[in-house]
Design an enzyme around this catalytic site. Structure first.
Site, PDB file in Angstrom:
ATOM      1  N   TYR A  67      40.721  40.728  44.939  1.00  0.00           N
ATOM      2  CA  TYR A  67      42.019  40.061  44.752  1.00  0.00           C
ATOM      3  C   TYR A  67      42.954  40.314  45.933  1.00  0.00           C
ATOM      4  CZ  TYR A  67      40.719  38.316  40.258  1.00  0.00           C
ATOM      5  OH  TYR A  67      40.079  37.604  39.278  1.00  0.00           O
ATOM      6  N   ARG A  70      42.072  37.857  48.538  1.00  0.00           N
ATOM      7  CA  ARG A  70      42.579  36.510  48.234  1.00  0.00           C
ATOM      8  C   ARG A  70      44.087  36.440  48.433  1.00  0.00           C
ATOM      9  NH1 ARG A  70      40.248  35.183  42.482  1.00  0.00           N
ATOM     10  NH2 ARG A  70      41.564  33.314  42.683  1.00  0.00           N
ATOM     11  N   ASN A 106      45.158  27.204  38.361  1.00  0.00           N
ATOM     12  CA  ASN A 106      45.244  27.963  39.602  1.00  0.00           C
ATOM     13  C   ASN A 106      46.177  29.150  39.458  1.00  0.00           C
ATOM     14  OD1 ASN A 106      43.651  25.917  40.531  1.00  0.00           O
ATOM     15  ND2 ASN A 106      45.278  24.873  41.660  1.00  0.00           N
ATOM     16  N   HIS A 123      45.831  30.414  33.555  1.00  0.00           N
ATOM     17  CA  HIS A 123      45.020  31.577  33.943  1.00  0.00           C
ATOM     18  C   HIS A 123      45.844  32.660  34.620  1.00  0.00           C
ATOM     19  CE1 HIS A 123      41.446  28.554  34.016  1.00  0.00           C
ATOM     20  NE2 HIS A 123      41.761  28.917  32.795  1.00  0.00           N
ATOM     21  N   CYS A 131      49.977  46.508  33.778  1.00  0.00           N
ATOM     22  CA  CYS A 131      49.502  47.882  33.608  1.00  0.00           C
ATOM     23  C   CYS A 131      48.430  47.938  32.525  1.00  0.00           C
ATOM     24  CB  CYS A 131      50.679  48.788  33.218  1.00  0.00           C
ATOM     25  SG  CYS A 131      50.162  50.475  32.899  1.00  0.00           S
ATOM     26  N   CYS A 134      50.175  50.641  29.712  1.00  0.00           N
ATOM     27  CA  CYS A 134      51.319  50.300  28.841  1.00  0.00           C
ATOM     28  C   CYS A 134      51.523  48.793  28.713  1.00  0.00           C
ATOM     29  CB  CYS A 134      52.598  50.950  29.395  1.00  0.00           C
ATOM     30  SG  CYS A 134      53.241  50.138  30.864  1.00  0.00           S
ATOM     31  N   GLY A 201      41.592  17.741  40.905  1.00  0.00           N
ATOM     32  CA  GLY A 201      40.933  18.842  41.622  1.00  0.00           C
ATOM     33  C   GLY A 201      40.333  19.907  40.737  1.00  0.00           C
ATOM     34  N   SER A 203      36.680  20.895  38.466  1.00  0.00           N
ATOM     35  CA  SER A 203      35.304  20.497  38.123  1.00  0.00           C
ATOM     36  C   SER A 203      35.167  20.325  36.616  1.00  0.00           C
ATOM     37  CB  SER A 203      34.322  21.559  38.635  1.00  0.00           C
ATOM     38  OG  SER A 203      34.685  22.827  38.112  1.00  0.00           O
ATOM     39  N   ASN A 227      39.758  13.206  42.352  1.00  0.00           N
ATOM     40  CA  ASN A 227      38.769  14.201  42.760  1.00  0.00           C
ATOM     41  C   ASN A 227      37.888  13.561  43.821  1.00  0.00           C
ATOM     42  OD1 ASN A 227      36.507  16.132  42.737  1.00  0.00           O
ATOM     43  ND2 ASN A 227      37.488  16.930  40.890  1.00  0.00           N
TER      44      ASN A 227
HETATM   45  C1  BV8 Z   1      37.844  32.159  26.838  1.00  0.00           C
HETATM   46  C2  BV8 Z   1      41.541  33.221  36.904  1.00  0.00           C
HETATM   47  C3  BV8 Z   1      37.766  32.907  24.606  1.00  0.00           C
HETATM   48  C4  BV8 Z   1      40.834  34.325  37.605  1.00  0.00           C
HETATM   49  C5  BV8 Z   1      39.836  31.763  35.954  1.00  0.00           C
HETATM   50  C6  BV8 Z   1      30.217  33.379  27.794  1.00  0.00           C
HETATM   51  C7  BV8 Z   1      30.961  34.546  27.660  1.00  0.00           C
HETATM   52  C8  BV8 Z   1      32.345  34.538  27.683  1.00  0.00           C
HETATM   53  C9  BV8 Z   1      33.014  33.351  27.851  1.00  0.00           C
HETATM   54  C10 BV8 Z   1      32.268  32.205  27.982  1.00  0.00           C
HETATM   55  C11 BV8 Z   1      30.896  32.192  27.952  1.00  0.00           C
HETATM   56  N1  BV8 Z   1      30.459  30.906  28.120  1.00  0.00           N
HETATM   57  C12 BV8 Z   1      31.517  30.096  28.257  1.00  0.00           C
HETATM   58  C13 BV8 Z   1      32.619  30.865  28.156  1.00  0.00           C
HETATM   59  C14 BV8 Z   1      33.963  30.430  28.227  1.00  0.00           C
HETATM   60  C15 BV8 Z   1      34.424  30.604  29.661  1.00  0.00           C
HETATM   61  C16 BV8 Z   1      33.955  29.393  30.451  1.00  0.00           C
HETATM   62  O1  BV8 Z   1      34.479  28.317  30.283  1.00  0.00           O
HETATM   63  N2  BV8 Z   1      32.942  29.580  31.309  1.00  0.00           N
HETATM   64  C17 BV8 Z   1      32.426  28.437  32.049  1.00  0.00           C
HETATM   65  C18 BV8 Z   1      32.231  28.818  33.505  1.00  0.00           C
HETATM   66  C19 BV8 Z   1      31.169  27.965  31.381  1.00  0.00           C
HETATM   67  N3  BV8 Z   1      35.860  30.616  29.582  1.00  0.00           N
HETATM   68  C20 BV8 Z   1      36.493  31.778  29.430  1.00  0.00           C
HETATM   69  O2  BV8 Z   1      35.945  32.868  29.447  1.00  0.00           O
HETATM   70  C21 BV8 Z   1      37.984  31.643  29.173  1.00  0.00           C
HETATM   71  N4  BV8 Z   1      38.337  32.442  28.047  1.00  0.00           N
HETATM   72  O3  BV8 Z   1      37.061  31.288  26.604  1.00  0.00           O
HETATM   73  O4  BV8 Z   1      38.332  33.029  25.873  1.00  0.00           O
HETATM   74  C22 BV8 Z   1      36.572  33.815  24.613  1.00  0.00           C
HETATM   75  C23 BV8 Z   1      36.803  35.179  24.611  1.00  0.00           C
HETATM   76  C24 BV8 Z   1      35.697  36.033  24.582  1.00  0.00           C
HETATM   77  C25 BV8 Z   1      34.380  35.518  24.570  1.00  0.00           C
HETATM   78  C26 BV8 Z   1      34.162  34.124  24.616  1.00  0.00           C
HETATM   79  C27 BV8 Z   1      35.269  33.279  24.650  1.00  0.00           C
HETATM   80  C28 BV8 Z   1      38.775  32.152  30.374  1.00  0.00           C
HETATM   81  C29 BV8 Z   1      38.533  31.257  31.561  1.00  0.00           C
HETATM   82  C30 BV8 Z   1      39.513  31.636  32.678  1.00  0.00           C
HETATM   83  C31 BV8 Z   1      38.750  32.307  33.803  1.00  0.00           C
HETATM   84  N5  BV8 Z   1      39.680  32.562  34.923  1.00  0.00           N
HETATM   85  N6  BV8 Z   1      40.721  32.017  36.923  1.00  0.00           N
HETATM   86  C32 BV8 Z   1      40.797  34.106  39.092  1.00  0.00           C
HETATM   87  O5  BV8 Z   1      41.283  33.059  39.585  1.00  0.00           O
HETATM   88  O6  BV8 Z   1      40.266  35.002  39.764  1.00  0.00           O
HETATM   89  S1  BV8 Z   1      38.962  30.326  35.994  1.00  0.00           S
HETATM   90  C33 BV8 Z   1      38.731  29.830  37.617  1.00  0.00           C
HETATM   91  O7  BV8 Z   1      37.890  28.661  37.529  1.00  0.00           O
HETATM   92  C34 BV8 Z   1      39.973  29.342  38.309  1.00  0.00           C
HETATM   93  O8  BV8 Z   1      41.135  29.424  37.550  1.00  0.00           O
HETATM   94  C35 BV8 Z   1      39.663  27.878  38.569  1.00  0.00           C
HETATM   95  O9  BV8 Z   1      40.757  27.074  38.568  1.00  0.00           O
HETATM   96  C36 BV8 Z   1      38.822  27.629  37.384  1.00  0.00           C
HETATM   97  C37 BV8 Z   1      38.108  26.343  37.261  1.00  0.00           C
HETATM   98  O10 BV8 Z   1      37.582  25.988  38.491  1.00  0.00           O
HETATM   99  P1  BV8 Z   1      38.231  24.690  39.181  1.00  0.00           P
HETATM  100  O11 BV8 Z   1      39.711  24.889  39.261  1.00  0.00           O
HETATM  101  O12 BV8 Z   1      37.748  23.481  38.481  1.00  0.00           O
HETATM  102  O13 BV8 Z   1      37.667  24.811  40.626  1.00  0.00           O
HETATM  103  P2  BV8 Z   1      36.194  24.452  41.083  1.00  0.00           P
HETATM  104  O14 BV8 Z   1      35.963  25.164  42.364  1.00  0.00           O
HETATM  105  O15 BV8 Z   1      35.242  24.634  39.940  1.00  0.00           O
HETATM  106  O16 BV8 Z   1      36.247  22.869  41.353  1.00  0.00           O
HETATM  107  C38 BV8 Z   1      37.064  22.371  42.378  1.00  0.00           C
HETATM  108  C39 BV8 Z   1      37.133  20.889  42.146  1.00  0.00           C
HETATM  109  O17 BV8 Z   1      38.016  20.342  43.100  1.00  0.00           O
HETATM  110  C40 BV8 Z   1      35.791  20.182  42.335  1.00  0.00           C
HETATM  111  O18 BV8 Z   1      35.639  19.206  41.313  1.00  0.00           O
HETATM  112  C41 BV8 Z   1      35.947  19.494  43.701  1.00  0.00           C
HETATM  113  O19 BV8 Z   1      35.238  18.260  43.753  1.00  0.00           O
HETATM  114  C42 BV8 Z   1      37.429  19.239  43.727  1.00  0.00           C
HETATM  115  N7  BV8 Z   1      38.030  19.182  45.059  1.00  0.00           N
HETATM  116  C43 BV8 Z   1      37.743  19.926  46.153  1.00  0.00           C
HETATM  117  N8  BV8 Z   1      38.571  19.576  47.160  1.00  0.00           N
HETATM  118  C44 BV8 Z   1      39.386  18.603  46.702  1.00  0.00           C
HETATM  119  C45 BV8 Z   1      39.053  18.332  45.365  1.00  0.00           C
HETATM  120  N9  BV8 Z   1      39.679  17.398  44.614  1.00  0.00           N
HETATM  121  C46 BV8 Z   1      40.680  16.709  45.212  1.00  0.00           C
HETATM  122  N10 BV8 Z   1      41.060  16.906  46.501  1.00  0.00           N
HETATM  123  C47 BV8 Z   1      40.444  17.835  47.262  1.00  0.00           C
HETATM  124  N11 BV8 Z   1      40.832  18.010  48.545  1.00  0.00           N
HETATM  125 ZN    ZN Z   2      52.306  51.347  32.525  1.00  0.00          ZN
END
Ligand code: BV8
Ligand code: ZN
Length: 255
Positions: A67, A70, A106, A123, A131, A134, A201, A203, A227
Site C-alpha cells: 500500500y 501504491r 476506487n 471499498h 487502528c 481500537c 472502467g 471489469s 469501457n
Molecule cells: C464481500 C480495495 C461479503 C482494496 C477492492 C471467496 C471468498 C471471499 C469472498 C469472495 C469469494 N468469491 C467471491 C467473493 C466475493 C469477492 C469477489 O467479488 N471476488 C471476485 C474477484 C470474484 N468480494 C469480496 O470479497 C467483497 N466482500 O463479498 O463481503 C463476504 C464476506 C466474507 C466472505 C465472503 C463474502 C469485497 C470486495 C472488495 C475488494 N477490495 N479494493 C484495494 O484497492 O487494495 S476491489 C478492487 O477490485 C478495486 O477496488 C477495484 O476497483 C476492484 C474491481 O476491479 P476494477 O475496478 O473493475 O478494475 P479492473 O482492473 O478489474 O478492470 C479495469 C477495467 O477498466 C477493465 O474493464 C478495463 O477494460 C477498463 N479500462 C482500462 N482502461 C480504461 C478502461 N475503461 C475506460 N477507459 C480506460 N482508459
Molecule cells: Zn487505536
C-alpha cells in the site's frame, strides 16, 4: 457523433436522477495501474492475494509495503478529463435540482481531487488508516507511511501505530471483508432510483459492487457503459461506448 453516443447523451439529458459506478479503468489515463491489467502485479504478487485479511495476518509489513508503494505512486498523479467531466456534470445537475450519486470502487482519491462531492466509496480509501486495536479511523497521507518504509527491508517496528499503540491498517475493504452497511445501502438506493446508471472502467467481476448493475436495470434504469471492451456486465448494458473514458466522458457529459 455516433448513434450510440447520441442515444446515450439523450438518455442522460432526460434523466432526473443519475448514478455512476466507476472502477480502476477511470484512473488508467492518470497513470494509475488497473487491477487486472498488466500493471496489476507488484513484486509478482497480485492485489488479490495482498488485499486480504489473511495476507495482513501473515505479513502486515509486506501488505504495508504494497500500500505504501501504491500511495507513493499516487502522489504525482492527477485526475484526468474523465474524472473532471463527472465532477462538472454533477455540478450542472445540482444546479437543476436533479439527483446525482457517484459510486466508486476506487480507493485512489482522484474523484475527490477532481471535485466530485456526492461520492459513495464502496471499498474505502487508501488515504485513510484504521487502528486494528481500537478501530479509530483517520486521514493519513504520509509517504512513506512511516520513515522505516523509505528504505529497503522495513520491519514490524516500522509499522504505523495509533495513539493507543495498536497497529494501523489501510482503511480499505479487502477481499473477504464486508463493505460498510451504510455505503452498500446508499449505493443500492442510488442504483435503484436512477433513471440512468453510467458504468465506467470496471471489469464488473467484483461483488457486491458489480451487482449494482443488474439491480439498477431491474429497477428500470437505462444502463450506459464506457469501457475499452465489453465486460461481465454486458447483458445489462443498453448503450456501450467503446474507448477510453478520458476521451468519451467529456463528449458524453458536456452540456
Ligand atoms: C464481500 C480495495 C461479503 C482494496 C477492492 C471467496 C471468498 C471471499 C469472498 C469472495 C469469494 N468469491 C467471491 C467473493 C466475493 C469477492 C469477489 O467479488 N471476488 C471476485 C474477484 C470474484 N468480494 C469480496 O470479497 C467483497 N466482500 O463479498 O463481503 C463476504 C464476506 C466474507 C466472505 C465472503 C463474502 C469485497 C470486495 C472488495 C475488494 N477490495 N479494493 C484495494 O484497492 O487494495 S476491489 C478492487 O477490485 C478495486 O477496488 C477495484 O476497483 C476492484 C474491481 O476491479 P476494477 O475496478 O473493475 O478494475 P479492473 O482492473 O478489474 O478492470 C479495469 C477495467 O477498466 C477493465 O474493464 C478495463 O477494460 C477498463 N479500462 C482500462 N482502461 C480504461 C478502461 N475503461 C475506460 N477507459 C480506460 N482508459
Ligand atoms: Zn487505536
Amino acid at each position: 457523433m455516433t448513434t450510440v453516443m447520441s442515444k446515450a447523451r439523450a438518455a442522460l439529458q432526460a434523466a432526473r436522477r443519475v448514478a455512476v459506478l466507476t472502477g480502476a479503468g477511470i484512473s488508467a489515463e492518470s497513470g494509475v495501474p488497473t487491477f487486472r491489467g498488466e500493471g496489476g502485479l507488484w513484486r509478482n504478487h497480485s492485489a488479490m492475494e495482498l488485499a486480504t485479511p489473511a495476507a495482513w495476518a501473515r505479513d502486515p509489513v509486506l501488505v504495508w509495503e504494497f500500500y505504501d508503494h501504491r500511495r507513493r505512486a499516487l502522489v504525482d498523479k492527477a485526475p484526468n478529463a474523465g474524472h473532471r467531466a463527472l465532477a462538472a456534470f454533477e455540478g450542472r445537475l445540482a444546479g437543476k435540482r436533479r439527483g446525482f450519486t457517484l459510486i466508486t470502487q476506487n480507493v485512489d482519491g482522484l474523484h475527490e481531487a477532481a471535485g466530485s462531492r456526492a461520492i459513495v466509496r464502496l471499498h474505502g480509501s487508501i488515504w485513510r488508516v484504521r487502528c486494528s486495536r481500537c478501530g479509530r479511523e483517520e486521514r493519513d497521507h504520509a509517504t512513506p507511511v512511516t520513515p522505516g518504509f523509505a528504505g529497503p527491508g522495513p520491519g514490524p517496528a516500522d509499522l504505523p501505530r495509533c495513539a493507543c499503540g495498536g497497529v494501523t491498517r489501510p482503511a480499505v475493504v479487502w477481499f473477504g471483508e464486508s463493505l460498510r452497511d451504510e455505503d452498500l445501502e446508499a449505493a443500492s438506493r442510488a442504483a435503484a432510483e436512477a433513471d440512468v446508471l453510467l458504468v465506467v472502467g470496471t471489469s464488473a467481476v467484483v461483488y457486491p459492487a458489480a451487482g449494482l448493475v443488474p439491480h439498477a436495470k431491474r429497477a428500470g434504469a437505462v444502463v450506459i457503459e464506457v469501457n475499452l471492451e465489453p465486460t461481465a456486465a454486458r447483458a445489462h448494458v443498453d448503450h456501450h461506448l467503446t474507448g477510453p473514458s478520458g476521451a468519451l466522458l467529456p463528449e458524453l457529459l458536456h452540456a
